[in-house]
Design a protein around this motif. Structure first.
Motif, mmCIF file in Angstrom:
data_model
loop_
_atom_site.group_PDB
_atom_site.id
_atom_site.type_symbol
_atom_site.label_atom_id
_atom_site.label_comp_id
_atom_site.label_asym_id
_atom_site.label_seq_id
_atom_site.Cartn_x
_atom_site.Cartn_y
_atom_site.Cartn_z
ATOM 1 N N ILE A 80 19.358 -89.031 2.799
ATOM 2 C CA ILE A 80 20.751 -89.070 3.274
ATOM 3 C C ILE A 80 20.821 -89.845 4.583
ATOM 4 O O ILE A 80 20.246 -89.441 5.601
ATOM 5 N N GLY A 81 21.512 -90.968 4.548
ATOM 6 C CA GLY A 81 21.696 -91.778 5.746
ATOM 7 C C GLY A 81 22.958 -91.389 6.502
ATOM 8 O O GLY A 81 23.735 -90.529 6.069
ATOM 9 N N PHE A 82 23.173 -92.050 7.634
ATOM 10 C CA PHE A 82 24.333 -91.751 8.483
ATOM 11 C C PHE A 82 24.874 -93.046 9.060
ATOM 12 O O PHE A 82 24.108 -93.899 9.552
ATOM 13 N N ILE A 83 26.194 -93.202 9.012
ATOM 14 C CA ILE A 83 26.875 -94.318 9.676
ATOM 15 C C ILE A 83 27.978 -93.734 10.544
ATOM 16 O O ILE A 83 28.829 -92.983 10.062
ATOM 17 N N GLY A 84 27.940 -94.058 11.824
ATOM 18 C CA GLY A 84 28.955 -93.559 12.753
ATOM 19 C C GLY A 84 29.404 -94.654 13.693
ATOM 20 O O GLY A 84 28.894 -95.785 13.661
ATOM 21 N N GLY A 85 30.376 -94.300 14.541
ATOM 22 C CA GLY A 85 30.823 -95.230 15.571
ATOM 23 C C GLY A 85 29.979 -95.067 16.821
ATOM 24 O O GLY A 85 29.127 -94.184 16.918
ATOM 25 N N ALA A 86 30.212 -95.925 17.790
ATOM 26 C CA ALA A 86 29.502 -95.827 19.062
ATOM 27 C C ALA A 86 29.812 -94.486 19.715
ATOM 28 O O ALA A 86 30.951 -94.010 19.683
ATOM 29 N N THR A 87 28.805 -93.859 20.298
ATOM 30 C CA THR A 87 28.977 -92.528 20.875
ATOM 31 C C THR A 87 29.319 -92.553 22.354
ATOM 32 O O THR A 87 29.690 -91.527 22.913
ATOM 33 N N ALA A 88 29.215 -93.705 23.017
ATOM 34 C CA ALA A 88 29.527 -93.774 24.441
ATOM 35 C C ALA A 88 30.998 -93.436 24.666
ATOM 36 O O ALA A 88 31.884 -94.039 24.060
ATOM 37 N N ASN A 89 31.266 -92.441 25.510
ATOM 38 C CA ASN A 89 32.630 -91.999 25.848
ATOM 39 C C ASN A 89 33.403 -91.478 24.641
ATOM 40 O O ASN A 89 34.630 -91.396 24.682
ATOM 41 N N ASN A 90 32.696 -91.125 23.562
ATOM 42 C CA ASN A 90 33.363 -90.642 22.348
ATOM 43 C C ASN A 90 32.683 -89.348 21.920
ATOM 44 O O ASN A 90 31.714 -89.356 21.151
ATOM 45 N N ILE A 91 33.200 -88.226 22.412
ATOM 46 C CA ILE A 91 32.554 -86.946 22.128
ATOM 47 C C ILE A 91 32.686 -86.561 20.664
ATOM 48 O O ILE A 91 31.879 -85.796 20.137
ATOM 49 N N ARG A 92 33.703 -87.100 19.968
ATOM 50 C CA ARG A 92 33.853 -86.778 18.565
ATOM 51 C C ARG A 92 32.721 -87.397 17.743
ATOM 52 O O ARG A 92 32.144 -86.741 16.870
ATOM 53 N N SER A 143 33.651 -91.476 9.565
ATOM 54 C CA SER A 143 35.036 -91.958 9.602
ATOM 55 C C SER A 143 35.410 -92.400 8.197
ATOM 56 O O SER A 143 34.627 -93.077 7.521
ATOM 57 N N ASP A 144 36.608 -92.034 7.760
ATOM 58 C CA ASP A 144 37.051 -92.457 6.420
ATOM 59 C C ASP A 144 37.234 -93.963 6.337
ATOM 60 O O ASP A 144 36.991 -94.571 5.284
ATOM 61 N N ILE A 145 37.699 -94.594 7.413
ATOM 62 C CA ILE A 145 37.886 -96.049 7.396
ATOM 63 C C ILE A 145 36.541 -96.736 7.201
ATOM 64 O O ILE A 145 36.395 -97.660 6.379
#
Length: 351
Positions: A193-205, A261-263
């Motif tokens: 199971i892989g993971f794709i996310g947005g940048a975490t800097a200043n983004n606690i979500r 993220s759904d997008i």
């Protein structure tokens, strides 16, 4: 012909006044004032007369002067990271609640920059807004100090139930939601199971969603492979597609991807199709937020519902309650109020 010393410019037309509206409508100035401030307190026939007179005269009330006189502006500010999903439904929920009480919503966008948030808070406070809604986390010390000193009602949205907030908050657990997505994929028999996310800097979500993914791996007894994680450059479908391409270059054996993220997840599904992969047979995909595209795309997207619109409604109601108490509020002395909306796994075709 050039002007001479004796030439005079025509006098500018006088701006319409409230007295003009009252005279034309055949009502008192007090009735006009009530029709503008609280239309629900004026009878329907009287309100129709006032509105017809407003259209005919073109009168616009001086809301700045009115706000200074009453210390109320009937304006609430929301400061959000981006004008996009999933934040648009949150704004809609707030707008629906505020509009019913004759409040207006003004908007500021930070692009995840704490200094921009600080500048927006300063600007909105200087304009005497009656309340401010912030997205939780990442505030500068100056932002916190300004809000506390202002005494303006404040609510933080998209907060985590386990984290400290300034005063009132509407919470959803990003971390638990991501862990549940991994738990679901593992229950479907997926082991890589892989993971794709947005940048975490200043983004606690995004930080919390990454932690939840790691929690899910640990709970399932699966190893954390950094090569199976990828960061998208922005929250666009193209970025999701590009992130999957990079991920599969390193880990072509992945059988599932948890996307924060759904997008981004929509871009992942489209890229999988381009590569001849069948979703979910070859690659299962989960998203996050339950955005409109999750329901409309094919295959439809399994996702975590963050109750985005309800979050806006609850935040608006909290602000109205505080604003209705009148005057300044002592945020430091107030007990924190948390509205925890929970989260829900929405099962669809992509997993």
């Amino acid at each position: 012909m050039p002007a001479t010393g004796t030439d005079t410019l025509p006098a500018a037309p006088m701006a319409p006044r409230m007295e003009d509206v009252a005279r034309l409508a055949g009502v008192s100035m007090m009735t006009v004032s009530r029709a503008l401030r609280a239309p629900g307190t004026v009878s329907a026939p009287m309100l129709a007369k006032v509105r017809a007179a407003l259209r005919q005269t073109g009168y616009l009330p001086n809301l700045v002067a009115s706000g200074l006189a009453s210390s109320r502006t009937q304006v609430v500010a929301a400061i959000i990271p981006l004008i996009s999903q999933p934040f648009a439904p949150t704004l809609q929920g707030m707008t629906d609640v505020l509009r019913a009480s004759a409040y207006q919503l003004v908007l500021g966008v930070t692009h995840y920059d704490p200094r921009q948030e600080e500048a927006l808070v300063r600007a909105f406070l200087s304009r005497r807004v009656d309340g401010i809604a912030l997205f939780a986390g990442g505030h500068t010390e100056e932002t916190v100090a300004m809000v506390r000193q202002s005494g303006v009602p404040l609510v933080e949205m998209w907060a985590d139930p386990a984290t400290e907030v300034l005063v009132d908050s509407v919470c959803v657990s990003q971390r638990l939601g991501a862990r549940e997505a991994v738990r679901h994929l593992r229950a479907r028999g997926r082991r890589r199971i892989g993971f794709i996310g947005g940048a975490t800097a200043n983004n606690i979500r995004q930080q919390a969603r990454l932690r939840g993914y790691l929690d899910g791996l640990d709970e399932a007894g699966l190893p954390d492979d950094p090569a199976a994680r990828e960061v998208a450059g922005c929250f666009l479908m193209e970025a999701g597609a590009e992130a999957l391409a990079r991920l599969l270059t390193r880990r072509p054996d992945l059988d599932a991807v948890c996307v924060a993220s759904d997008i981004l997840a929509a871009g992942v599904v489209f890229e999988a199709h381009r590569r001849g992969l069948i979703v979910p047979d070859d690659l299962a995909v989960t998203g996050f937020d339950d955005a409109e595209i999750a329901r409309a795309m094919y295959p439809s997207l399994t996702t975590i519902d963050m109750k985005a619109e309800e979050m806006g409604r609850q935040a608006g109601a909290m602000l109205l309650e505080r604003a209705g108490q009148g005057g300044r509020v002592d945020l430091a002395a107030m007990p924190s109020r948390r509205c925890d909306l929970g989260h829900a796994l929405i099962l669809r075709e992509s997993s």
